[in-house]
Design a protein around this motif. Structure first.
Motif, PDB file in Angstrom:
ATOM      1  N   ARG A 281       0.833  -1.204   0.000  1.00 47.03           N
ATOM      2  CA  ARG A 281       0.000   0.000   0.000  1.00 47.03           C
ATOM      3  C   ARG A 281       0.868   1.255   0.000  1.00 47.03           C
TER       4      ARG A 281
ATOM      5  N   ALA B  15       2.268   1.612  -3.486  1.00 47.00           N
ATOM      6  CA  ALA B  15       1.223   2.088  -4.384  1.00 47.00           C
ATOM      7  C   ALA B  15       1.009   3.587  -4.225  1.00 47.00           C
ATOM      8  N   SER B  16       1.102   4.064  -2.984  1.00 42.68           N
ATOM      9  CA  SER B  16       0.924   5.491  -2.728  1.00 42.68           C
ATOM     10  C   SER B  16       2.031   6.305  -3.400  1.00 42.68           C
TER      11      SER B  16
ATOM     12  N   SER C  24       3.807   5.328  -6.025  1.00 46.86           N
ATOM     13  CA  SER C  24       3.731   5.187  -7.484  1.00 46.86           C
ATOM     14  C   SER C  24       2.702   6.122  -8.111  1.00 46.86           C
ATOM     15  N   GLN C  25       1.729   6.567  -7.326  1.00 48.13           N
ATOM     16  CA  GLN C  25       0.705   7.456  -7.860  1.00 48.13           C
ATOM     17  C   GLN C  25       1.282   8.787  -8.343  1.00 48.13           C
ATOM     18  N   ASP C  26       2.456   9.171  -7.836  1.00 48.27           N
ATOM     19  CA  ASP C  26       3.071  10.434  -8.229  1.00 48.27           C
ATOM     20  C   ASP C  26       4.072  10.278  -9.378  1.00 48.27           C
TER      21      ASP C  26
ATOM     22  N   ASP D  13       3.524   9.540 -12.684  1.00 51.16           N
ATOM     23  CA  ASP D  13       2.998   9.695 -14.049  1.00 51.16           C
ATOM     24  C   ASP D  13       2.657   8.347 -14.677  1.00 51.16           C
ATOM     25  N   ASN D  14       1.941   7.528 -13.915  1.00 48.09           N
ATOM     26  CA  ASN D  14       1.474   6.226 -14.413  1.00 48.09           C
ATOM     27  C   ASN D  14       2.611   5.368 -14.971  1.00 48.09           C
TER      28      ASN D  14
END
Length: 519
Positions: free
Chosen positions: A78, A81-82, A84-86, A88-89
């Motif tokens: 988790r 994942a947090s 990775s959200q920054d 740019d996909n």
């Protein structure tokens, strides 16, 4: 409560084969609009269309699961994942966000180098041992993994309703139905195809593994569980090999009547047509289990038939003359591997050449345009090789068969459930049973010609494309029985969603719009 569902109502759609997904995805889209959270469980990690069907799920905001995909997310995952959200996909590396590079002392660098040289052989040995252990574990768990995974998915989602496309012995559906019945969760079968006992005996009668006298386990299963036995021609057959029958009976997952398709303890079956309702009644299904709703594809056929532009749009996409009649051929799949009986043609390629030759005559010598719709599993290179000498290679399309059928004037297929679409639309059809299954499913459809011989197939095509009186007679017969093969009032999806609402009421009183019934 499942995330993303304002009403707290969640539906789990269970997919065992690709044909089920095609039908159930239409229902899922309408159910989503009606306020339900949608989940798809693909029964096997080797499911043939897993990649593309999962992509459809993601595109439409559906959750999807398949054996091998973890159901747990650790604290670290988790956290990752947090972060990775920054990024740019996935297009931006983390080093751009974390611009500072740490200073590492020489002592730390040399310590890491020494640790690496010592631990590398140990890690490689450990990896080999773990791989061997995992391989043994995988072999042991292959049989039970789909069932264990289905149980875990059910416990994770806690659905308000579970929907199947069919029921057959040995599927995970039996386990899920039992769990639902224990928890008083409703279950629903929305059939994706015409299924009869005749199909079962034809497909199994030439396979030794299903002969009840084949070995000791088969003879034991036949003796202990006689409801698994059936007789066809000169064979005493089992629905499954003896070892699987014994296992299912021991686990309490065996159906009451294994030889009847969709025989199950589900709450309800959404029956497609009056013809299928009569079939279920003949097979002694309880009346309380049957709801005549029509099928999701009914509304697509209805809209196409009652639209002044639907046929024109299809013909424009195909670049065909609107003034000429249209023959659509659902190209036969290769079923030689499943038939041990002598066939009329020695192999699949020879069969394909025969089909191409018959269609080429129509293409060259009649007013009919010819369009070929291959099955998704058809080898495109082989098909082009067969069609090119007959100048039919440019007549292949990937337009959905459900769009092609109501636009055509003559439909040709091989023992396909799509033949019921043509019958429901009142369109003459030819069913060339080139694998000699001998199905009689469409005998009541007067304008549908069934033959298992190539010479009769060629004669039927010639008659339907070159004899206007014969064609008009067949069309009149199809139109006379069309209402028995489909509910052509444009309200089938509404009836299905209403049934879902009765089984698992949603707090959002919505009904599907016409656009949600597109393929």
């Amino acid at each position: 409560m499942t995330a993303g569902s304002p009403s707290g109502k969640s539906i789990l759609f269970v997919i065992n084969e690709a044909g089920e997904f095609v039908e159930l995805r239409r229902v899922a889209l309408a159910a989503k609009q009606a306020g339900y959270s949608i989940n798809f469980l693909f029964a096997s990690a080797s499911y043939v269309n897993l990649r593309q069907d999962r992509a459809f799920c993601r595109l439409n905001g559906f959750n999807d699961f398949f054996p091998g995909r973890s159901l747990r997310r650790s604290h670290l995952s988790r956290q990752y994942a947090s972060i990775s959200q920054d990024l740019d996909n996935g297009y931006a590396p983390h080093s751009l966000k974390n611009a500072t590079r740490p200073r590492i002392s020489k002592l730390a660098m040399w310590s890491a180098l020494i640790l690496s040289s010592i631990s590398s052989p140990i890690i490689r040995l450990s990896s080999k041992l773990n791989a061997a252990a995992n391989a043994r574990k995988e072999r042991r768990s292959n049989l039970f993994q789909p069932f264990n995974y289905a149980r875990n998915v059910y416990n994770k989602i806690r659905p308000s309703l579970v929907v199947f496309g069919q029921e057959f012995p040995g599927s995970i559906n039996s386990l899920l139905t039992r769990m639902c019945n224990n928890d008083k969760v409703p279950t629903l079968i929305i059939p994706f195809a015409v299924g009869t006992t005749k199909e079962m005996v034809e497909s199994l009668s030439d396979k030794p593994a299903y002969d009840s006298d084949q070995n000791l386990l088969n003879r034991t299963a036949a003796k202990l569980f006689p409801h698994w036995v059936n007789y066809y021609a000169d064979k005493k057959l089992l629905r499954l090999p003896g070892d699987k029958i014994i296992l299912l009976e021991a686990c309490g997952l065996a159906p009451e009547h294994p030889w009847i398709p969709n025989n199950s303890k589900v709450t309800r079956i959404a029956v497609e047509s009056p013809e299928m309702l009569r079939y279920y009644q003949r097979m002694q299904f309880p009346a309380s289990q049957l709801s005549l709703t029509g099928a999701a594809y009914d509304d697509i056929l209805y809209n196409a038939r009652h639209s002044e532009t639907a046929r024109d749009k299809v013909l424009r996409r195909l670049r065909l003359d609107n003034n000429k009649p249209l023959l659509v051929c659902a190209w036969p799949t290769d079923q030689y591997g499943s038939r041990n009986l002598p066939m009329e043609f020695p192999n699949y390629k020879a069969l394909c050449n025969a089909w191409a030759k018959a269609l080429a005559v129509v293409h060259r010598f009649t007013d009919f345009n010819v369009i070929i719709r291959p099955h998704p599993v058809t080898d495109p290179e082989l098909l082009m090789e067969v069609l090119r000498p007959h100048r039919l290679h440019h007549r292949v399309t990937d337009i959905d068969t459900l769009e092609l059928v109501p636009a055509c004037d003559l439909f040709v297929a091989c023992v396909s459930s799509t033949l019921r679409w043509a019958t429901a639309c009142g369109i003459p059809a030819i069913n060339y049973d080139c694998y000699d299954y001998g199905y009689t499913d469409f005998d009541s459809a007067g304008g549908l010609i069934t033959t298992n011989r190539y010479s009769a197939f060629v004669q039927a095509i010639e008659s339907m494309t070159d004899n206007k009186e014969a064609y008009q007679a067949a069309r009149a017969q199809q139109q006379a029985c069309a209402k028995e093969w489909g509910l052509q009032d444009g309200d089938s999806m509404k009836r299905i969603i209403t049934l879902i609402g009765e089984l698992a009421p949603s707090s959002t009183p919505l009904t599907p719009s016409t656009q949600d019934n597109r393929p």
